[in-house]
Structures are given as C-alpha cells and as structure tokens.
Design a protein around this motif. Structure first.
Motif, short mmCIF file in Angstrom:
data_model
loop_
_atom_site.label_atom_id
_atom_site.label_comp_id
_atom_site.label_asym_id
_atom_site.label_seq_id
_atom_site.Cartn_x
_atom_site.Cartn_y
_atom_site.Cartn_z
N LEU A 1 0.81 -1.21 0.00
CA LEU A 1 0.00 0.00 0.00
C LEU A 1 0.85 1.27 0.00
CD1 LEU A 1 -2.80 1.24 0.01
CD2 LEU A 1 -2.77 1.12 2.50
N ASP A 2 1.91 1.31 0.79
CA ASP A 2 2.77 2.50 0.82
C ASP A 2 3.38 2.78 -0.56
OD1 ASP A 2 2.27 2.93 3.52
OD2 ASP A 2 4.02 1.74 4.15
N TYR A 3 3.85 1.73 -1.20
CA TYR A 3 4.45 1.89 -2.53
C TYR A 3 3.40 2.36 -3.54
CZ TYR A 3 7.03 0.93 -6.79
OH TYR A 3 7.65 1.06 -8.01
N GLU A 4 2.24 1.77 -3.51
CA GLU A 4 1.18 2.14 -4.45
C GLU A 4 0.76 3.60 -4.26
OE1 GLU A 4 0.14 0.19 -6.99
OE2 GLU A 4 1.55 -1.32 -6.26
N MET A 5 0.66 4.04 -3.02
CA MET A 5 0.26 5.42 -2.75
C MET A 5 1.34 6.41 -3.22
SD MET A 5 -2.77 5.23 -1.70
CE MET A 5 -3.12 6.87 -1.09
N SER A 6 2.60 6.04 -3.06
CA SER A 6 3.66 6.93 -3.54
C SER A 6 3.68 6.96 -5.07
CB SER A 6 5.03 6.53 -2.98
OG SER A 6 5.43 5.28 -3.48
N GLU A 7 3.44 5.83 -5.71
CA GLU A 7 3.36 5.79 -7.17
C GLU A 7 2.17 6.62 -7.68
OE1 GLU A 7 5.29 4.14 -9.78
OE2 GLU A 7 6.64 4.41 -8.09
N LYS A 8 1.08 6.58 -6.95
CA LYS A 8 -0.11 7.36 -7.30
C LYS A 8 0.21 8.86 -7.24
CE LYS A 8 -4.95 7.87 -5.84
NZ LYS A 8 -5.01 9.28 -5.62
N ALA A 9 0.90 9.30 -6.21
CA ALA A 9 1.26 10.71 -6.07
C ALA A 9 2.22 11.15 -7.18
CB ALA A 9 1.89 10.96 -4.71
N VAL A 10 3.20 10.34 -7.48
CA VAL A 10 4.15 10.65 -8.56
C VAL A 10 3.42 10.74 -9.89
CG1 VAL A 10 6.08 9.70 -9.89
CG2 VAL A 10 6.18 9.72 -7.40
N ASN A 11 2.52 9.81 -10.13
CA ASN A 11 1.78 9.80 -11.39
C ASN A 11 0.88 11.02 -11.53
OD1 ASN A 11 1.07 8.38 -13.89
ND2 ASN A 11 -0.94 8.21 -12.94
N GLU A 12 0.29 11.47 -10.43
CA GLU A 12 -0.54 12.67 -10.48
C GLU A 12 0.29 13.90 -10.86
OE1 GLU A 12 -2.33 12.61 -6.61
OE2 GLU A 12 -3.85 11.15 -7.21
N LEU A 13 1.49 14.01 -10.33
CA LEU A 13 2.39 15.11 -10.69
C LEU A 13 2.81 15.02 -12.16
CD1 LEU A 13 4.63 15.25 -7.52
CD2 LEU A 13 2.94 16.95 -8.23
N TYR A 14 3.09 13.82 -12.60
CA TYR A 14 3.48 13.58 -13.99
C TYR A 14 2.36 14.01 -14.94
CZ TYR A 14 4.85 10.82 -18.12
OH TYR A 14 5.17 10.40 -19.39
N TYR A 15 1.14 13.60 -14.64
CA TYR A 15 0.00 13.95 -15.48
C TYR A 15 -0.21 15.47 -15.51
CZ TYR A 15 -4.60 13.70 -17.67
OH TYR A 15 -5.65 13.85 -18.53
N SER A 16 -0.08 16.11 -14.36
CA SER A 16 -0.24 17.57 -14.29
C SER A 16 0.81 18.28 -15.14
CB SER A 16 -0.15 18.05 -12.85
OG SER A 16 -1.24 17.60 -12.11
#
Length: 129
Positions: free
Chosen positions: A95-110
């Motif tokens: 879960l910790d890894y998935e949440m950090s990947e989610k945050a990184v991906n949101e920045l990437y998309y932005s």
C-alpha cells in the motif's frame, strides 16, 4: 511544436491515465489472495525509441515526404509483477508503494497537461496574430 509532439504528449497522458487506473485496481485488490500487482510500462519504451535519434524532423508542408517517427506505434503496456509476495496469501500489493506511485503519477499527469496547454496556447496565439 509539431503534430508528432502533440501526439506523443497525448500518448504519455494516456499512459498516465492507464497507470492511475492500474494503481487504483492494485489498491482495491490489497486483500485479494494471490493477486499480483500490475505496472504500466511507457517511459522506458519512450527512452528506447528515442535513443540514437539525432535529427528532429517534421513536415512543414503536406507535400513534403513523410518521415516515419519511431514514436508512431508507441503504446503503454501493462505487465504483472509475479516474482514477489508481500503477504502469506501470495498477494504482493504494498500500500505504501502504491500510494507513492499514485502521487508521482498525479504530478506527472499535471506536468503533461501544462505542456499541452502551453503548446496549444502558442498555436492559438500564432493563429490569431
């Protein structure tokens, strides 16, 4: 910016969208026995397609000869990570890894979204002035 670059930005945004869906699916299956996480591969494929390119060619007139782009068939790929387990039931969702990947991906998309908006505003300026 050329049409090919806008197409490439579009594909990167599609890959980011697919990644967000994949991460959400991974998180939703955190307690599913035997579930293996999925990852979206795109950036490594992009680097491979871009390696060795020395010229940035684009068509400035419809009568010019078309140059095949190495990015034309570049699509994201979803793969399962099967070699690991985080839990005794064979599930490998961290879960910790998935949440950090989610945050990184949101920045990437932005950042991709800002690039597209900037390029389109430049085109709009050129068209109107």
């Amino acid at each position: 910016m050329s049409f090919n670059n806008l197409t490439l930005l579009n594909e990167a945004m599609n890959a980011s969208d697919l990644r967000q869906k994949t991460i959400s699916t991974n998180i939703a299956n955190i307690n599913t026995p035997g579930y293996k996480v999925e990852r979206v591969l795109f950036e490594d494929k992009l680097k491979k397609a871009n390696s060795g390119l020395e010229l940035d060619l684009s068509r400035t007139n419809e009568r010019h000869m078309f140059i095949n782009s190495p990015f034309r068939d570049l699509k994201p790929e979803v793969v399962k990570r099967t070699g690991t387990s985080v839990k005794d039931n064979g599930n490998n969702v961290d879960l910790d890894y998935e949440m950090s990947e989610k945050a990184v991906n949101e920045l990437y998309y932005s950042s991709l979204q800002r690039q597209v908006n900037h390029e389109l505003s430049q085109l709009n300026y050129v068209i109107n002035h």
